[in-house]
Design a protein around this motif. Structure first.
Motif: not given
Length: 516
Positions: A350-364
């Protein structure tokens, strides 16, 4: 009376006679059995001797490493000085002394600079030395150093790619089990790849190592109509815990370029073309209890990888949290009338994955994922029965990857008749499947969303994984577990397909070290 010529003729006739291979095999088997019997007798005598004298007070007065001519004395002293009785708060028993010496010898083995076997000899010091006591013991450890330079060239064929490679390994470079490895390869898909790594144990501890490395590569990603160029480096700290769990913590800094776009490249690929810099830290945890990594008959394997990029002081051009989970379990299937392991094995993966977006630098606002960072799914080493990157979101003919995936496999393996369970060949029947999904708007560079909307998109996408059957395929084939990789030749039949996915019916060949 026979003449000398007659005797010579008889000798030549006997030499020319063909010897029955069965007779030779019986003689070799009898010799091996006699040697094994003598070894077992010697082991029993040694065990009886230790058992009789296990509580005998013992002091280790000296430990000498023989034939370690290229290894620094100070490096070895860190391993064995703590064992000396002069540095120990109380006398050993004989059993304790032998256990401590064996632990030290095992550390030498795991440094990977000495050949097997590492021999241990115990002796009493000379009675002429007035400083000795009746309980003193001298220890001699005889080793043979491995070759310091290893040069290897060869070719690889598999996973839809052929390549030629060359590797130069400098072992025990400075006398402290350091290794310097340079690798270069040219291939049909990975057009060029150059990598250099330097690794060294910390404080003579084989369970604690640091690695520095750099790479430069150019890979043709035809499934997404572009070429990817990478240049960067990393630093890693690697250690093992008492339970033999492996941990790795590292920093990666990589300049990536999406270039060489095909004329048919989709708008998604064109939007992500150009340069990006990924600056990330990562942690990997591995717990491998399988009896064989390529053809397990019992045990389990668990691996997690977590990476955070572009967050806070990491900077870079991309920001995300990326996590993957990988498991495998192997069970031996008993067969009535067959003693011991039958060679029939049932494995699940079994394999699973998640790519969760984050804010970059001063951009909220969280930024949508980039083509370089998304997951790809499908091919002979994960979901069999699909072409490379054949599952998941597509833009036209391009596989643009996804942000959430799950895949599983069930395999039943049988020994090949007349070859036997002892040989690394198997017949396998399998069924596997998976799904790869993109977060809402994740393929649109201009559609950055706020945090709440991003969280909602993640939850809804994860829930979507269970909506309906996964894309599935079944098949059967041959498996060969080589010491360095697993080879498979399968006949595959897709069972469940989604629109746009690229399945493969028929023969599929795969090589890998970590197959689903």
């Amino acid at each position: 009376m026979a003449s000398a010529n007659d005797s010579e003729d008889n000798i030549f006739e006997n030499l020319q006679k063909k010897v029955d291979p069965k007779v030779l095999a019986d003689k070799a088997r009898a010799t091996a059995e006699r040697e094994h019997e003598l070894f077992e007798k010697a082991q029993r005598r040694f065990g009886d001797l230790i058992g009789t004298n296990s509580t005998l007070p013992t002091t280790i007065s000296s430990i000498r490493i023989l034939n370690a001519n290229n290894t620094r004395k100070g490096f070895l002293a860190r391993i064995f000085d703590p064992i000396l009785s002069a540095n120990h708060d109380r006398p050993y028993t004989l059993a304790e002394a032998i256990r401590e010496i064996s632990i030290g010898a095992d550390k030498l083995h795991r440094l990977d600079i000495f050949e097997d076997p590492i021999s241990i000899f115990l002796d009493k010091p000379s009675r002429a030395d007035p400083s000795t006591t009746p309980s003193d013991l001298d220890v001699f450890i005889s080793v043979k150093e491995k070759s310091r330079i290893l040069l290897k060239t060869g070719t690889d064929v598999g996973n839809a790619e052929g390549s030629a490679y060359g590797t130069l390994l400098l072992r025990n470079a400075f006398g402290g089990a350091e290794s310097f490895n340079v690798n270069a390869s040219l291939g049909t898909r990975t057009r060029s790849a150059y990598q250099a790594t330097f690794e060294t144990p910390i404080l003579s501890n084989p369970n604690l190592r640091v690695e520095l490395g750099g790479l430069a590569s150019s890979t043709d990603k035809s499934w997404a109509s572009h070429e990817e160029v990478l240049k960067g480096g990393w630093a890693k700290l690697r250690w093992f815990t008492a339970g033999r769990h492996k941990h790795e913590f590292g920093y990666n800094g990589v300049w990536r370029q999406i270039t060489g776009l095909a004329s048919s490249a989709s708008p998604t690929v064109r939007a992500d073309a150009g340069d990006t810099v990924k600056s990330s830290i990562s942690h990997t945890w591995i717990n491998d209890r399988r009896n064989n990594p390529f053809l397990p008959s019992r045990g389990y394997h668990v691996k997690t990888v977590s990476e955070i990029a572009g967050w806070g002081p990491l900077q870079g051009d991309v920001a995300f949290w990326k996590s993957e989970l990988e498991t495998q379990t192997a069970l031996s299937v008993p067969i009535p009338g067959v003693e011991g392991e039958s060679g029939v094995t049932f494995t699940t993966g079994f394999r699973a994955g998640l790519l969760y977006p984050l804010s970059l630098g001063s951009d909220p606002k969280p930024h949508s994922s980039h083509l370089n960072d998304r997951f790809q799914l499908g091919g002979p080493t994960d979901v069999r029965g699909f072409r490379l990157s054949g599952l998941g979101p597509r833009d036209g003919t391009d596989a643009v990857g996804g942000d959430v995936y799950a895949a599983g496999s069930a395999n039943l393996l049988f020994p090949i008749p007349r070859i036997g369970a002892e040989r690394p060949f198997r017949i396998q029947a399998f069924v596997n499947g998976g799904r790869l999904l993109a977060l809402k708007h994740s393929t649109n560079k201009d559609s950055d969303t706020d945090r709440k909307a991003s969280q909602k998109s993640v939850y809804s996408t994860i829930a979507e994984l269970g909506n309906g059957l996964p894309s599935m395929a079944a098949g059967f084939g041959l498996v060969y577990a080589h010491p360095v990789a697993r080879f498979e030749l399968n006949f595959t039949l897709p069972l469940v397909l989604r629109k746009g996915e690229d399945a493969r019916k028929g023969l599929q060949f795969g090589i890998g070290i970590n197959l689903l």
